[in-house]
Every structure is written in C-alpha cells, then in structure tokens.
Write a protein that holds these residues in place. Structure first.
Motif, PDB file in Angstrom:
ATOM      1  N   ARG A 133     -10.089   0.689   3.441  1.00 24.73           N
ATOM      2  CA  ARG A 133     -10.467   1.240   4.730  1.00 24.73           C
ATOM      3  C   ARG A 133     -10.525   2.754   4.574  1.00 24.73           C
ATOM      4  O   ARG A 133     -10.018   3.315   3.594  1.00 24.73           O
ATOM      5  N   ALA A 134     -11.127   3.427   5.591  1.00 22.27           N
ATOM      6  CA  ALA A 134     -11.326   4.881   5.492  1.00 22.27           C
ATOM      7  C   ALA A 134     -10.015   5.615   5.209  1.00 22.27           C
ATOM      8  O   ALA A 134      -9.927   6.478   4.343  1.00 22.27           O
ATOM      9  N   GLY A 135      -8.949   5.257   5.955  1.00 21.52           N
ATOM     10  CA  GLY A 135      -7.648   5.923   5.778  1.00 21.52           C
ATOM     11  C   GLY A 135      -7.129   5.737   4.372  1.00 21.52           C
ATOM     12  O   GLY A 135      -6.549   6.650   3.771  1.00 21.52           O
ATOM     13  N   GLU A 136      -7.379   4.516   3.841  1.00 23.74           N
ATOM     14  CA  GLU A 136      -6.888   4.245   2.487  1.00 23.74           C
ATOM     15  C   GLU A 136      -7.653   5.066   1.448  1.00 23.74           C
ATOM     16  O   GLU A 136      -7.074   5.571   0.489  1.00 23.74           O
ATOM     17  N   VAL A 137      -8.985   5.192   1.680  1.00 22.01           N
ATOM     18  CA  VAL A 137      -9.772   6.024   0.756  1.00 22.01           C
ATOM     19  C   VAL A 137      -9.188   7.432   0.713  1.00 22.01           C
ATOM     20  O   VAL A 137      -9.002   8.029  -0.350  1.00 22.01           O
ATOM     21  N   LEU A 138      -8.871   7.960   1.917  1.00 22.46           N
ATOM     22  CA  LEU A 138      -8.298   9.309   1.966  1.00 22.46           C
ATOM     23  C   LEU A 138      -6.983   9.376   1.197  1.00 22.46           C
ATOM     24  O   LEU A 138      -6.719  10.329   0.465  1.00 22.46           O
ATOM     25  N   ASP A 139      -6.129   8.345   1.370  1.00 27.91           N
ATOM     26  CA  ASP A 139      -4.850   8.294   0.634  1.00 27.91           C
ATOM     27  C   ASP A 139      -5.090   8.386  -0.869  1.00 27.91           C
ATOM     28  O   ASP A 139      -4.433   9.144  -1.585  1.00 27.91           O
ATOM     29  N   TRP A 149       0.811  -1.222   0.000  1.00 25.25           N
ATOM     30  CA  TRP A 149       0.000   0.000   0.000  1.00 25.25           C
ATOM     31  C   TRP A 149       0.840   1.266   0.000  1.00 25.25           C
ATOM     32  O   TRP A 149       0.642   2.177  -0.804  1.00 25.25           O
ATOM     33  N   LYS A 150       1.813   1.305   0.880  1.00 24.25           N
ATOM     34  CA  LYS A 150       2.634   2.515   1.016  1.00 24.25           C
ATOM     35  C   LYS A 150       3.383   2.814  -0.304  1.00 24.25           C
ATOM     36  O   LYS A 150       3.372   3.954  -0.797  1.00 24.25           O
ATOM     37  N   ASP A 151       3.988   1.761  -0.859  1.00 26.25           N
ATOM     38  CA  ASP A 151       4.717   1.944  -2.120  1.00 26.25           C
ATOM     39  C   ASP A 151       3.790   2.421  -3.227  1.00 26.25           C
ATOM     40  O   ASP A 151       4.141   3.278  -4.038  1.00 26.25           O
ATOM     41  N   PHE A 152       2.576   1.840  -3.238  1.00 25.67           N
ATOM     42  CA  PHE A 152       1.651   2.191  -4.307  1.00 25.67           C
ATOM     43  C   PHE A 152       1.185   3.650  -4.186  1.00 25.67           C
ATOM     44  O   PHE A 152       1.029   4.351  -5.183  1.00 25.67           O
TER      45      PHE A 152
END
Lengths: 585, 125
Positions: free
Chosen positions: A167-173, A136-139
């Motif tokens: 997840r919510a945090g990922e949506v924000l990312d 996730w972070k790399d992407f």
C-alpha cells in the motif's frame, strides 16, 4: 565505510559501495528474475559470496535455472558454495516468527565465513513476498537497523518488494528505510534516492577524492624518497611506529613485512658504529634536541651502506617522550664519489710533486754532474801535485803545472755554481700578466691534500686589490710550491698548531707574497745560509730549492727573504714588481 | 789485434778536458805513458785501441758512451782491461760494466791510489 566500489549488474544503478542497503519494487516475476540474475552474476564475477533469498512465486529452482542462462558454470558456483539460494521462509522465518536480531546475526555469520574463505565480501538479495501485515512493523524496524548493521561491513543488501502487494504507506516505509529505491517507471527502471542517501553518496565521493589526493601525495613522497635515497622512520619507547618504503629498501628489509623491530634495526648497524649511534641518540633525547649522526649498516649479504641519520625527539605537554622521528639518507654513492674525488686530488698533488721533484731533481742531477767533473779533476790534480813534490827529488815545475790545473778546475766549479742563477735570467722565457692571487689559490688546491695528510691547515689571506705581476707563470708556480712544500716539511714532524698561511699584500704598489709556517723555525745562524746552494737542514734535502727560488724571484726583479716568527716558525716572503713598473733588474 | 807484451800504453777517453788533463798528469807523475782522447769515436778512429793495454773511460759522454765503447771493443774481440770513472754511477750501471769485463768502476771524485793500483794490475796482466 570503505570506498571500494562494486558493480551491481544493473545499468540504472551502476556501481555501489560496500554497506549499501537498497530496495527494488517489481511488478512481474520476469522483471525480478532478470534483475537479480544480473545482480548475482556481477557478484560472482567480483568474487563475492552471493546469497539469494527467494519467495513465492519464485522457487530455488526458478532462480538457479534463470542464473544458468547467464552464468554457464553456475553448477560449479553452487557446488563450491560461492552462491547459496535459499527460501525466505527458511531464512527469515525460522520457527514461523520473524526475529530481527537473529536475521542480522545470520548476515554477520555469512559475512564472517565468506571472508574466512577469501571472498571479497557478501552480496545479498532477499525477497519480501512472504511478509504479512502482522510482521510489517517488525520488518520495518529490521530494515532500519540493517542500515547501521552493515554500514562498515563488506556487505551489500538488495531487498525486493512486489509493488502490487504494497500500500502507499508501506511504499513510503520501504523507501525511507533504504538508501535508495529501484522501480519501474513508464516501462523503464528508475532510481529514487532519499536526500540522506544523496548526502552520504557525496560524502563517499569526497572521501574518495581526499583518499585519492592522499595516495597521490604518498606516491610523490615515496618517489622523492626513492630519488633522494632518503628513508623516514618513527620509534616510540617500545616499538617501530613507522618505517617508510625507502627505509625498507635502504636497510634491506622486506617491505611486505611489518616495520622491523628495534633489535632488528640495531643488529644491522655496523658493530663499530652501534654504541656511538645509540649514545648520540640517547644524549639527544636527554638534552631534548635533534641529532645528526653518520654511521654504517651491514646488510645480511655483507653490503655496507653509509647512512646519514637525523633524529627529532617529540615530547608531549608533560614533557614525556612520545616518539623519535627521523630520516636516513643513504650516502653510500655520495661517499664513494667523494673518495674518488679525494683520490683524484691526491693523485693530482702527487703528480705536481713528482713534476716538481723531477724538474728540480733533473736540474740538480745535471748540476751535480757538472760540478763533480771539475772537483774530481781538482782532487786528482792536487794529488798529482803532491806526488811531484813528495819525491825524494821534488819536481817543482811539474808540481806548479799540476797546481795550475787545480786553479782552473776550481774556477770551473765556481763558474758552474754561479751559472745556476743564469738559468733563470730575464728574457729566457716570455713573461705575461699573472694574477698572483689566482696562482696562490691554484697552488693551495694542488697542495691541499698534501697538507691534509700531515694535519696541516692551509689558510689564504689574499689582498683583493693586489696588482698583477709581469712574470713567468710556471717559474712563479715553482717558487710558491717550493716555499709551501718547505713550510709543510718544516711542520710535519713537529707538535703544536700546524698552520700554513699564504698571504698576498700590496707594498709600495708591489705585490708581496708571504708563506708563513708554524714549524720548527730557523736558527739565527741559518738565516744567512739558507739561500746558499747545497745548504740543507733536512735529512733528504739537496739544498737547491731556496737558491733556485731566489734566483727566479731575483730574475723577475723581485726579492726573496726569510724572517723567523716571534712565536715560532718561519715566514718566507717575496716581492715582485707590478706589471706597470719598469724596475726590472 | 790485441798485442799484449808490446808497448804498454794507457788510453784515456773523457769528454771533459780538465779530467783528461788531470788523469794524464797523474799517470805522468807515476811514470806511465798515456794518450788522451776527447771521445770514444776519436779513440776508435786513432787505431790506438790495438796498442792499448789499459783503458780509462768516462761513462757519460757526448756521442758514444763509455759502456757502448766497451761493447764495441768486445764485439771486435778486443778485451782491453777497462777502468770506468763516472760522476753519477749507480749500482745497475756498475754491474753492467763489470759483467762486460771492466776491472774497476770508480765514482768521481776518486782515490788516485785505487785508480793507479788498477792501472798497474791491468798493465801486468
């Protein structure tokens, strides 16, 4: 970023610019397929190369099948390589790991190959269902750097995310790393834009507006150049920096090509004008001033054009020449019109000369005939007289008779000569109010080209307060024309300044007109004879002009006289009674 | 009909009275009888064309011109040796006159000896 807009095929989004990087959150496989099929269809219709990266549960076959429903000739597009459908694992995860650099490099390769094959650009959609938490972070870093990587490319990227897996945090990312997000909201697609993207969109619109204004202004300028046959150009020391569309047309160069090189331009200059133009330009640059130069150019088909050029050298702060900018006006038409006009003037002058000559000519021919009759009779009678007297037995009576006839003959001849003046006696023609200044201007107009032909400048010094004269306009014209033509005749074969000055002034309330030349002048003994009938100093003259002119002026109650100028040349002057005066003779 | 060998009369046709008088005076001084007419019409009406052995005519006259007179005489088959005298003859006019049978074409003022020679030649032909 280019301002050229592309259709997305998604109603809620509308058009996007190249360089757009956006994301889509989907709930079902059907939603995803519906959206991406339209997205790719729009790309194919816009002649873009499309790359569709699919991930489970969507397969390459699913994608191709769904596309086939809306793009009937999808097989052809797949065959000719307009669209590629690949699996995410093959694209993003070669060797099982995600490498940011490699993926971005992959996009650029696709772009280069698509551009080389003539596509308008590259449209990409990639699914992220394969993403695992460890990547996730790399992407996110990848998504972040993609914004910059495609910003100025003919590339558009749509990343799709299964909303359930985020997840919510990922949506924000995701939302943060894309220019805008597309998501289903209460059953309908909706667009969520970030503030930064809104600003960027505004900038694009503003740039579009400026570009549009610039294009309009350029179009007006080109139109103005076309209408006025004015081209513009700029050269620096080595090359042609600018060459306007109209200049291409004037010089007969192909506007599809690059501005013509300096040598090509020089080659089209007329050989007789080339050195002069170059020297003028070089001198102007050396002296740091603008220059104006007229020259001709010869087109490859032999057409000759007349150009009026203007150049302006531009220097930098150190005084070094940066470039020379200039304009070129195609004056061929103007030139032609001018020549026509000159020809017309010449014709007019010739006509007036012919009519003058024929009027005077007819008059003198008939006078000559009239005078020759009694003179021939006198000669014959005198010879007859001699015959009678020369006899061995002279017959004085017959001799006297013959001599008597001689007297009659000669008297007739004298009568005829004095009758010339009577031709112009007052009352023979109606008199009218004449603006003598106007008459002088007319005559200068008529004889201008005749004077020019002999390099004689004609000057008028007219008294604005000149009283009007009561005169026969045509006769006055004849006098003026005769005096002016005499002046021109007197100067045309002499050296020195050639100037004919026609002056009007008021003397004792009378208009006085003088015609002054800088010609050979008068011999003192000629001053008295010059108005005599048949007196001439010219090879082709008949000696009638001045006596007739004097007769005309005198019949108007005026005087005509001549004076020799101190500095050479002669001045003929005549006075006319003003309209109000009753001093007619 | 032309009557050669009859009275050898010289006819003068000129609308200028002074010229007429001068020519008549000149011919009288050399002993040649001459009749003078003020116009071509007057000459034709007089019937003298049949008695004329030599014609001296002006070219430009009011009414019928000298050349027209010559053409008219030729049309009537009268071939009278003709001497034209004119104050403004040009080469074209001269050629026309000579082609039509003129024996001389003189410009005014003329040399009286040349005129008389032509007249004598015409009378003796």
């Amino acid at each position: 970023m280019t301002t050229e807009l592309r259709k997305t095929g998604m109603d809620v989004v509308g058009d996007i610019a190249w360089g757009t990087h956006c994301c889509l959150f989907y709930e079902t496989k059907a939603d995803l397929l519906d959206t991406l099929v339209s997205y790719c269809k729009a790309g194919l219709e816009g002649h873009e190369f499309c790359l569709w990266v699919v991930a489970s549960p969507v397969t390459e076959e699913d994608a191709a099948h769904a596309l086939g429903h809306v793009v009937p000739d999808i097989d052809r597009h797949i065959m000719d390589g307009s669209i590629e459908i690949v699996a995410a694992r093959d694209w993003y995860l070669q060797d099982g790991t995600f490498d940011l650099e490699r993926v971005i490099h992959g996009w650029n390769e696709k772009l280069a190959s698509a551009m080389a094959r003539g596509y308008a650009g590259v449209r990409v959609t990639g699914d992220t269902a394969w993403l695992e938490t460890k990547d996730w972070k790399d992407f996110c870093d990848y998504e972040e750097s993609l914004n910059e990587a495609i910003a100025n490319q003919r590339l558009a990227v749509l990343c799709t995310y299964p909303i359930e897996a985020c997840r919510a945090g990922e949506v924000l990312d995701v939302v943060r790393t894309h220019q805008f997000a597309i998501a289903k909201r209460r059953g309908d697609w909706d667009v969520i834009e970030t503030a930064g993207h809104k600003q960027a969109k505004r900038e694009v619109l503003e740039r579009k507006r400026v570009e549009e204004a610039l294009r309009r202004s350029e179009a007006y300028l080109a139109e103005a150049q076309r209408l006025s046959h004015t081209g513009s150009w700029a050269f620096n020391r080595t090359e042609t920096v600018y060459w306007s569309e109209e200049n291409f047309r004037i010089w007969g160069f192909d506007p599809q090509q690059a501005p013509p090189r300096r040598e090509m331009v020089l080659q089209r200059l007329h050989p007789e004008d080339r050195d002069r133009v170059l020297e003028e330009a070089q001198t102007a640059v050396r002296e740091r001033r603008d220059y104006v130069v007229e020259f001709r150019i010869v087109l490859p088909d032999g057409t000759v054009r007349h150009i009026q050029g203007l150049g302006h050298p531009v220097f930098d702060a150190n005084g070094e020449l940066v470039e020379v900018v200039g304009t070129q006006v195609d004056v061929t038409e103007r030139k032609r019109a001018e020549q026509e006009r000159q020809k017309l003037h010449q014709l007019q002058a010739d006509l007036s000369r012919i009519s003058r000559v024929s009027t005077m000519g007819e008059l003198t021919a008939s006078l000559a005939h009239e005078i020759k009759q009694p003179i021939a009779a006198a000669v014959t009678d005198a010879n007859t007289c001699l015959r009678w007297l020369a006899r061995a037995d002279p017959d004085v009576e017959e001799g006297r008779e013959a001599a008597g006839r001689v007297v009659k003959d000669v008297t007739r001849a004298a009568d005829i000569i004095s009758s010339i003046g009577a031709l112009f006696k007052k009352g023979a023609v109606p008199r009218e109010l004449v603006d003598v200044n106007e008459l002088i201007r007319e005559m200068i107009g008529m004889l201008g080209s005749e004077a020019k032909r002999h390099f004689i400048s004609v000057r008028a010094e007219l008294d604005p307060g000149l009283p009007q004269a009561m005169a026969d306009c045509v006769q006055l014209q004849q006098v003026l024309m005769n005096l002016m033509l005499n002046g021109i005749d007197a100067m045309k074969d002499t050296s020195g300044a050639h100037e004919l000055t026609i002056k009007s002034e008021t003397d004792a309330a009378q208009p006085v007109i003088s015609v002054r030349d800088t010609g050979a002048g008068l011999l003192p003994e000629h001053v008295d004879q010059i108005f005599n009938t048949f007196f001439t100093t010219k090879d082709h003259g008949i000696g009638m002009g001045l006596p007739i002119s004097r007769s005309i002026v005198e019949s108007h109650g005026g005087r005509l006289w001549v004076t020799a100028n101190a500095e050479g040349g002669a001045t003929f002057q005549f006075s006319l009674p003003a309209a109000g005066m009753s001093t007619f003779i | 009909m032309a009557t050669q060998g009859k009275a050898k009369v010289v006819s003068i046709v000129d609308d200028d009275d002074l010229m007429r008088g001068a020519l008549q005076g000149l011919l009288k001084a050399v002993g040649l009888p001459a009749r003078a007419f003020a116009s071509a019409e007057e000459f034709l009406e007089s019937g003298q064309q049949h008695e004329t052995a030599c014609l001296i005519a002006d070219i430009r006259m009011s009414g019928m011109s000298g050349l027209e007179l010559q053409a008219k005489l030729n049309a009537e088959r009268l071939w009278i040796p003709t001497i034209f005298i004119t104050a403004h003859g040009d080469e074209r006019m001269r050629m026309q006159a000579l082609r039509s049978g003129a024996v001389e074409f003189l410009a005014k003022p003329f040399d009286d000896e040349v005129l008389l020679e032509s007249v004598r030649a015409a009378l003796e032909s």
